[in-house]
Design a protein around this motif. Structure first.
Motif, PDB file in Angstrom:
ATOM      1  N   ILE A   1       0.547  -0.770  -0.064  1.00 15.77           N
ATOM      2  CA  ILE A   1       0.092   0.223  -0.154  1.00 15.77           C
ATOM      3  C   ILE A   1       0.652   1.441   0.076  1.00 15.77           C
ATOM      4  N   ALA A   2       1.692   1.330   1.031  1.00 15.91           N
ATOM      5  CA  ALA A   2       3.043   2.500   0.607  1.00 15.91           C
ATOM      6  C   ALA A   2       3.723   2.773  -0.206  1.00 15.91           C
ATOM      7  N   GLU A   3       4.122   1.355  -1.307  1.00 14.42           N
ATOM      8  CA  GLU A   3       4.274   1.363  -2.171  1.00 14.42           C
ATOM      9  C   GLU A   3       3.479   2.372  -3.206  1.00 14.42           C
ATOM     10  N   LYS A   4       2.963   1.783  -3.043  1.00 15.09           N
ATOM     11  CA  LYS A   4       1.368   1.914  -4.523  1.00 15.09           C
ATOM     12  C   LYS A   4       0.648   3.491  -4.181  1.00 15.09           C
ATOM     13  N   TYR A   5       0.839   3.866  -3.262  1.00  9.26           N
ATOM     14  CA  TYR A   5       0.581   4.956  -2.788  1.00  9.26           C
ATOM     15  C   TYR A   5       1.368   6.185  -2.417  1.00  9.26           C
ATOM     16  N   LYS A   6       2.553   5.204  -2.579  1.00 13.60           N
ATOM     17  CA  LYS A   6       3.269   6.374  -2.737  1.00 13.60           C
ATOM     18  C   LYS A   6       3.541   7.553  -1.175  1.00 13.60           C
ATOM     19  N   ILE A   7       2.952   6.586   0.006  1.00 13.55           N
ATOM     20  CA  ILE A   7       2.632   7.279   1.476  1.00 13.55           C
ATOM     21  C   ILE A   7       3.165   6.288   2.735  1.00 13.55           C
ATOM     22  N   PRO A   8       3.826   7.010   3.041  1.00  9.78           N
ATOM     23  CA  PRO A   8       4.365   6.573   4.827  1.00  9.78           C
ATOM     24  C   PRO A   8       3.227   6.581   5.607  1.00  9.78           C
ATOM     25  N   ILE A   9       3.313   4.694   6.153  1.00 16.04           N
ATOM     26  CA  ILE A   9       2.765   4.943   7.093  1.00 16.04           C
ATOM     27  C   ILE A   9       3.610   4.116   8.705  1.00 16.04           C
ATOM     28  N   VAL A  10       2.853   4.919   9.169  1.00 15.66           N
ATOM     29  CA  VAL A  10       3.599   5.029  10.795  1.00 15.66           C
ATOM     30  C   VAL A  10       3.141   3.503  11.320  1.00 15.66           C
ATOM     31  N   VAL A  11       3.760   2.148  11.953  1.00 15.41           N
ATOM     32  CA  VAL A  11       3.127   1.507  13.100  1.00 15.41           C
ATOM     33  C   VAL A  11       3.236   2.340  14.744  1.00 15.41           C
ATOM     34  N   THR A  12       1.886   2.549  15.487  1.00 13.84           N
ATOM     35  CA  THR A  12       2.697   3.274  16.569  1.00 13.84           C
ATOM     36  C   THR A  12       1.599   2.129  17.015  1.00 13.84           C
ATOM     37  N   GLY A  13       1.545   3.071  19.210  1.00  9.99           N
ATOM     38  CA  GLY A  13       1.410   2.491  20.352  1.00  9.99           C
ATOM     39  C   GLY A  13       0.176   3.768  20.465  1.00  9.99           C
ATOM     40  N   PHE A  14      -0.117   3.787  21.625  1.00 14.33           N
ATOM     41  CA  PHE A  14      -1.915   4.291  22.413  1.00 14.33           C
ATOM     42  C   PHE A  14      -1.207   4.328  23.296  1.00 14.33           C
ATOM     43  N   GLU A  15       0.037   5.405  23.950  1.00 14.92           N
ATOM     44  CA  GLU A  15       0.382   5.704  25.297  1.00 14.92           C
ATOM     45  C   GLU A  15       0.436   6.951  24.253  1.00 14.92           C
ATOM     46  N   PRO A  16       0.486   8.188  24.939  1.00 18.85           N
ATOM     47  CA  PRO A  16       1.183   9.532  24.399  1.00 18.85           C
ATOM     48  C   PRO A  16       2.386  10.176  23.545  1.00 18.85           C
ATOM     49  N   VAL A  17       3.732   9.426  24.355  1.00 17.73           N
ATOM     50  CA  VAL A  17       4.346   8.865  24.101  1.00 17.73           C
ATOM     51  C   VAL A  17       4.618   7.934  22.533  1.00 17.73           C
ATOM     52  N   ASP A  18       4.184   6.984  22.838  1.00 15.80           N
ATOM     53  CA  ASP A  18       3.921   6.439  21.511  1.00 15.80           C
ATOM     54  C   ASP A  18       3.252   7.107  20.829  1.00 15.80           C
ATOM     55  N   LEU A  19       2.126   7.739  20.877  1.00 17.80           N
ATOM     56  CA  LEU A  19       1.662   8.319  19.532  1.00 17.80           C
ATOM     57  C   LEU A  19       2.442   9.710  19.052  1.00 17.80           C
ATOM     58  N   LEU A  20       3.095  10.466  19.881  1.00 18.69           N
ATOM     59  CA  LEU A  20       3.563  11.291  19.706  1.00 18.69           C
ATOM     60  C   LEU A  20       5.222  10.291  18.698  1.00 18.69           C
ATOM     61  N   LEU A  21       5.882   9.925  19.139  1.00 15.37           N
ATOM     62  CA  LEU A  21       7.026   8.623  18.388  1.00 15.37           C
ATOM     63  C   LEU A  21       6.735   8.333  17.045  1.00 15.37           C
ATOM     64  N   GLY A  22       5.084   7.727  16.496  1.00 13.49           N
ATOM     65  CA  GLY A  22       4.704   7.639  15.339  1.00 13.49           C
ATOM     66  C   GLY A  22       4.497   8.822  14.513  1.00 13.49           C
TER      67      GLY A  22
END
Length: 362
Positions: free
Chosen positions: A207-228
């Protein structure tokens, strides 16, 4: 440092917000797919802290919200059968179908029981051999392995009175539908960490390759989300695309292989209708023919009605697609509240409207 202290560290979160705002040289539109992430973003004020450098778009990652009306109507129909115990997660009970809800059906005398796991439903089937037990199997890839386990367990026990009403959906096909919209404003994705814990993230690479888009796997705590978000902004600023894992403590590229094997043993991929998004090819799971005896639709010869989506003031479909915010809806917090919901996103613990109602100033 303790887990909660580390991932809810206010100073670390402030530092990450500052770094994100300093690195963004234009406004970026990033969608978090998961409703649990939406609630965390609103709860901790991350969306407001990052404005205007980052505009967070809320996606269709609420399984209760996207469960089609037709399936809810079938569940209600089953629940009103006198010899059936309909088991469901609690947040499904108040989601409106075309005419009523499971909660209202229970008020009419239907035997609707709230469970915390489909395995609880298997126990109920063992304890009530004279009744048919149907579990309303709703969810993304996160719930599919335990739903598969319930069917496998029931077969091992020889339970002829247990079945699933299956409404399992898959995340990647929905992301493709959103990206293929000619009016799509999404420039990057935060992918749900719990889904990727099960499935890995190799499915997102095409999907990232086809649409030339970044996809970042992210957690659920505030720091997780901000790192993503920080990683997604970095990729956008550098003109890069692909999949990055910002949730390494839980997610591996290959995911949980035994869980995936169990899913493949019990389920097969099928087309699925999504509430608010329409029919999406190969976006759902259904029981394989070897387990047809545990398919409630086949066991009870159910035929979903071809009713259209409800036509009300509710704009849940546009909210689920990320085209509008809950506060854009004229019904929000007026005639549509958690106590009197018109649309599914106001009901679910992962719904965007519920998050805005709880955490945003109205």
């Amino acid at each position: 440092m303790k887990y909660m202290d580390e991932y809810r560290n206010p100073q670390l979160a402030k530092n990450l917000i500052r770094e994100i705002k300093q690195s963004a040289h234009r406004t970026w539109n990033i969608m978090e797919v998961c409703g649990g992430q939406t609630h965390a973003i609103l709860r901790f004020g991350i969306d407001r802290a990052l404005t205007p450098e980052v505009q967070l778009i809320h996606g269709p990652g609420c399984p209760v919200c996207v469960t089609p009306i037709q399936k809810i109507d079938l569940a209600i129909q089953l629940a009103l059968e006198t010899d059936i115990i309909l088991c469901s997660f609690g947040d499904m009970l108040r989601v409106p179908g075309s005419k009523t809800s499971l909660l209202s059906a229970r008020g009419q005398g239907a035997n609707v029981q709230t469970v915390y796991s489909p395995l609880d439903s298997v126990k109920i089937a063992q304890q009530n051999l004279d009744k048919q037990i149907v579990f309303f199997a709703v969810g993304f890839e996160t719930t599919a392995p335990v739903n598969a386990m319930a069917v496998k367990k029931a077969k091992e026990l020889g339970l002829a009175n247990f079945s699933l009403l299956c409404a399992q959906v898959l995340v990647p096909p929905a992301m493709e539908v959103l990206l293929s919209d000619p009016y799509c404003q999404i420039q990057g994705f935060l992918s749900a960490g719990h889904v990727c814990t099960v499935m890995g993230y190799h499915e997102y690479e095409p999907i990232a390759e086809k649409y030339k888009i970044p996809i970042v796997v992210t957690g659920f705590e505030p720091v997780d989300l901000l790192l993503g978000i920080k990683e997604c902004v970095r990729m956008l600023e550098d003109g890069k695309y692909g999949v990055q894992n910002a949730y390494t403590r839980s997610v591996r590229r290959e995911g949980n292989v035994p869980a995936q094997q169990l899913m493949k043993e019990i389920f097969e991929v099928c087309d699925q209708h999504w509430r608010g998004l329409g029919s999406i090819p190969r976006s759902g799971l259904r029981l394989k023919s070897d387990y047809a005896d545990y398919d409630a639709e086949k066991k009870f010869h159910l035929i979903p009605e071809k009713n259209e989506e409800e036509q009300t003031v509710c704009i849940a479909g546009e909210i689920l697609q990320g085209k509008k915010k809950p506060t854009d809806c004229p019904a929000f917090a007026t005639i549509c509240t958690p106590e009197n919901p018109i649309g599914a996103p106001m009901v679910s613990n992962e719904g965007a409207c519920s998050a805005y109602y709880q955490y945003e100033k109205r």
